[in-house]
Design a protein around this motif. Structure first.
Motif, PDB file in Angstrom:
ATOM      1  N   ARG A  84       0.842  -1.209   0.000  1.00 61.52           N
ATOM      2  CA  ARG A  84       0.000   0.000   0.000  1.00 61.52           C
ATOM      3  C   ARG A  84       0.875   1.258   0.000  1.00 61.52           C
ATOM      4  NH1 ARG A  84      -4.982  -2.055   0.964  1.00 61.52           N
ATOM      5  NH2 ARG A  84      -5.155  -3.819   2.402  1.00 61.52           N
ATOM      6  N   TYR A  86       3.938   1.546  -1.166  1.00 60.22           N
ATOM      7  CA  TYR A  86       4.587   1.688  -2.473  1.00 60.22           C
ATOM      8  C   TYR A  86       3.622   2.333  -3.475  1.00 60.22           C
ATOM      9  CZ  TYR A  86       7.031   0.785  -6.782  1.00 60.22           C
ATOM     10  OH  TYR A  86       7.651   0.966  -7.992  1.00 60.22           O
ATOM     11  N   VAL A  87       2.380   1.897  -3.468  1.00 58.76           N
ATOM     12  CA  VAL A  87       1.380   2.453  -4.397  1.00 58.76           C
ATOM     13  C   VAL A  87       1.133   3.923  -4.108  1.00 58.76           C
ATOM     14  CG1 VAL A  87      -1.050   2.361  -5.062  1.00 58.76           C
ATOM     15  CG2 VAL A  87       0.276   0.243  -4.880  1.00 58.76           C
ATOM     16  N   ARG A  88       1.081   4.289  -2.807  1.00 61.32           N
ATOM     17  CA  ARG A  88       0.892   5.703  -2.458  1.00 61.32           C
ATOM     18  C   ARG A  88       2.063   6.542  -2.966  1.00 61.32           C
ATOM     19  NH1 ARG A  88      -1.747   3.727   2.300  1.00 61.32           N
ATOM     20  NH2 ARG A  88       0.222   3.421   3.403  1.00 61.32           N
ATOM     21  N   GLY A  91       2.357   5.451  -7.344  1.00 66.55           N
ATOM     22  CA  GLY A  91       1.201   5.132  -8.184  1.00 66.55           C
ATOM     23  C   GLY A  91       0.947   6.078  -9.335  1.00 66.55           C
ATOM     24  N   HIS A 111       4.167  -8.154  -5.106  1.00 62.48           N
ATOM     25  CA  HIS A 111       3.081  -7.225  -4.770  1.00 62.48           C
ATOM     26  C   HIS A 111       1.717  -7.714  -5.260  1.00 62.48           C
ATOM     27  CE1 HIS A 111       5.582  -3.362  -3.735  1.00 62.48           C
ATOM     28  NE2 HIS A 111       5.976  -4.424  -3.083  1.00 62.48           N
ATOM     29  N   LEU A 123      -6.636  -2.474  -4.531  1.00 61.40           N
ATOM     30  CA  LEU A 123      -5.183  -2.472  -4.467  1.00 61.40           C
ATOM     31  C   LEU A 123      -4.588  -3.272  -5.627  1.00 61.40           C
ATOM     32  CD1 LEU A 123      -2.602  -1.711  -2.886  1.00 61.40           C
ATOM     33  CD2 LEU A 123      -2.914  -3.827  -1.557  1.00 61.40           C
ATOM     34  N   GLU A 126      -4.515  -1.215  -8.720  1.00 64.90           N
ATOM     35  CA  GLU A 126      -3.439  -0.217  -8.704  1.00 64.90           C
ATOM     36  C   GLU A 126      -2.082  -0.871  -8.978  1.00 64.90           C
ATOM     37  OE1 GLU A 126      -4.459   3.310  -5.737  1.00 64.90           O
ATOM     38  OE2 GLU A 126      -4.615   1.366  -4.754  1.00 64.90           O
ATOM     39  N   ILE A 127      -1.916  -2.073  -8.502  1.00 62.48           N
ATOM     40  CA  ILE A 127      -0.651  -2.777  -8.700  1.00 62.48           C
ATOM     41  C   ILE A 127      -0.479  -3.227 -10.147  1.00 62.48           C
ATOM     42  CG2 ILE A 127       0.611  -4.875  -8.051  1.00 62.48           C
ATOM     43  CD1 ILE A 127      -0.565  -4.484  -5.252  1.00 62.48           C
ATOM     44  N   HIS A 129      -0.819  -1.393 -12.502  1.00 62.37           N
ATOM     45  CA  HIS A 129      -0.075  -0.266 -13.073  1.00 62.37           C
ATOM     46  C   HIS A 129       1.354  -0.218 -12.527  1.00 62.37           C
ATOM     47  CE1 HIS A 129       0.968   3.738 -14.467  1.00 62.37           C
ATOM     48  NE2 HIS A 129       1.249   4.080 -13.218  1.00 62.37           N
ATOM     49  N   THR A 130       1.505  -0.257 -11.206  1.00 61.90           N
ATOM     50  CA  THR A 130       2.835  -0.058 -10.623  1.00 61.90           C
ATOM     51  C   THR A 130       3.803  -1.206 -10.929  1.00 61.90           C
ATOM     52  OG1 THR A 130       2.057  -0.990  -8.515  1.00 61.90           O
ATOM     53  CG2 THR A 130       2.002   1.416  -8.751  1.00 61.90           C
ATOM     54  N   SER A 131       3.274  -2.416 -11.125  1.00 59.35           N
ATOM     55  CA  SER A 131       4.169  -3.534 -11.430  1.00 59.35           C
ATOM     56  C   SER A 131       4.689  -3.462 -12.863  1.00 59.35           C
ATOM     57  CB  SER A 131       3.463  -4.870 -11.194  1.00 59.35           C
ATOM     58  OG  SER A 131       2.364  -5.008 -12.075  1.00 59.35           O
TER      59      SER A 131
END
Length: 268
Positions: A84, A86-88, A91, A111, A123, A126-127, A129-131
Motif C-alpha cells: 500500500r 509503495y502504491v501511495r 502510483g 506485490h 489495491l 493499482e498494482i 499499473h505499478t508492477s
C-alpha cells in the motif's frame, strides 16, 4: 490519491535538453532499503546518470521497503502495508527506476500476490499499473531510453556478477554487458561460473549461514581469478556479501554498483 513528492537535485543537475534520450521524461527513484541506509552513493549515481541523459528525477519521501524480507519469510499479512505504501508513493508515475533487481522483482512478482492474499481488488488494480512501470536501471537505459553508450569513463579492470534476481526473475540478459562494454577506458573480463548465486538471497543468508558463506567464498575465489580491480553488480546486497569475503581476504578487489560506473565520466 494525494501524493507528495520532493524533487532531489545533485551537483550534476541540469536542465533537460531536447536532444537527450530522456528529455521530457519524469522518473521516480525507488532507492530501496539497503541502498538508502548503507549505499547512498548509488542513489546519487542513478540520479546523476539519469539527469545527464535528460530525465527529471523525483524522490517521493514517503517511499519505504519493498517488503521482500517479510514476504520471503511467509509473513504475508505484514507485507501488505508495504505494498500500500509503495502504491501511495509511486502510483502516479509512468516510470520508476530502482538500482536493485531484487526489489524490482519484488514489486513485479510479490506485490500482486500480496494484494490477492489481502483480497483487496482496488489495491490489485493499482498494482497492475505499478508492477508495469518499475524498471531496473539497465532495463530502463536500454529498453526505454534506447541507449547502451551513456558516455561513461572508468579506467580499471572490472568483472561483472549477474545477480540471481536480475538474471533469472527480470531476464536482464546482455543489457548490463552492453552498457559496460561501452564504458571508455575500462577492461571488462568474464567472471568464471558467473551464473552461480553469491549466497546472499535476502533471508537465505540468515537461515542458511554456512551454505551462504560457502557460496560467497566460491564467488570471491572466481572474482580473484580474473585479477580484476573491481567486481560490479546491479544489487548492492550481492556486492555486500561478496565484498565482505574479499575484504576479509585482503584481496584488494573493490565492489561497485553498475550505476556508479555508468555515472562516472572523464570530466569527474
Amino acid at each position: 490519491m494525494e501524493v507528495t513528492m520532493t524533487t532531489t537535485t545533485s551537483p550534476g543537475t541540469r536542465a533537460a535538453s531536447p536532444g537527450l534520450p530522456g528529455a521530457g521524461m519524469t522518473v521516480g527513484l525507488f532507492i530501496t532499503c539497503i541502498n538508502d541506509v548503507m549505499f547512498p552513493q548509488t542513489g546519487v549515481a542513478v540520479t546523476t546518470l539519469l539527469e545527464r541523459l535528460g530525465c527529471k528525477v523525483e524522490f517521493p519521501r514517503e517511499q519505504t521497503c519493498c517488503g521482500q524480507m517479510t514476504t520471503n519469510t511467509g509473513y504475508f499479512d505484514e507485507g501488505v502495508p508495504t505494498v500500500r505504501q509503495y502504491v501511495r508513493a509511486f502510483g502516479d508515475y509512468d516510470y520508476v527506476v530502482a538500482p536493485s533487481g531484487s526489489c524490482v522483482a519484488a514489486v513485479r512478482d510479490q506485490h500482486p500476490m500480496l494484494a490477492e492474499h489481502a483480497g483487496d481488488t482496488g489495491l490489485l488494480k493499482e498494482i497492475e499499473h505499478t508492477s508495469k512501470t518499475i524498471y531496473d536501471l539497465p532495463e530502463f537505459l536500454v529498453d526505454i531510453l534506447g541507449v547502451t553508450d551513456v558516455g561513461a569513463y572508468f579506467p580499471h579492470r572490472v568483472t561483472y556478477h549477474p545477480s540471481c534476481h536480475g538474471k533469472r526473475l527480470l531476464g536482464l540478459g546482455d543489457r548490463p554487458y552492453e552498457l559496460l562494454k561501452n564504458v571508455r577506458g575500462m577492461t571488462l573480463v568474464d567472471l568464471p561460473m558467473a551464473e552461480q548465486c553469491c549466497g546472499f538471497g535476502g533471508t537465505f543468508c540468515i537461515k542458511n549461514p554456512d551454505m551462504s558463506a560457502a557460496m560467497a567464498n566460491d564467488k570471491a575465489r572466481h572474482v580473484r581469478e580474473t585479477e580484476a580491480e573491481y567486481v560490479v553488480a546491479g544489487d548492492n546486497s550481492c556486492l555486500m556479501n561478496i565484498g565482505g569475503v574479499l575484504s576479509r581476504q585482503n584481496s584488494g578487489v573493490k565492489p561497485i554498483h553498475i550505476a556508479e560506473i555508468l555515472a562516472n565520466t572523464e570530466e569527474d
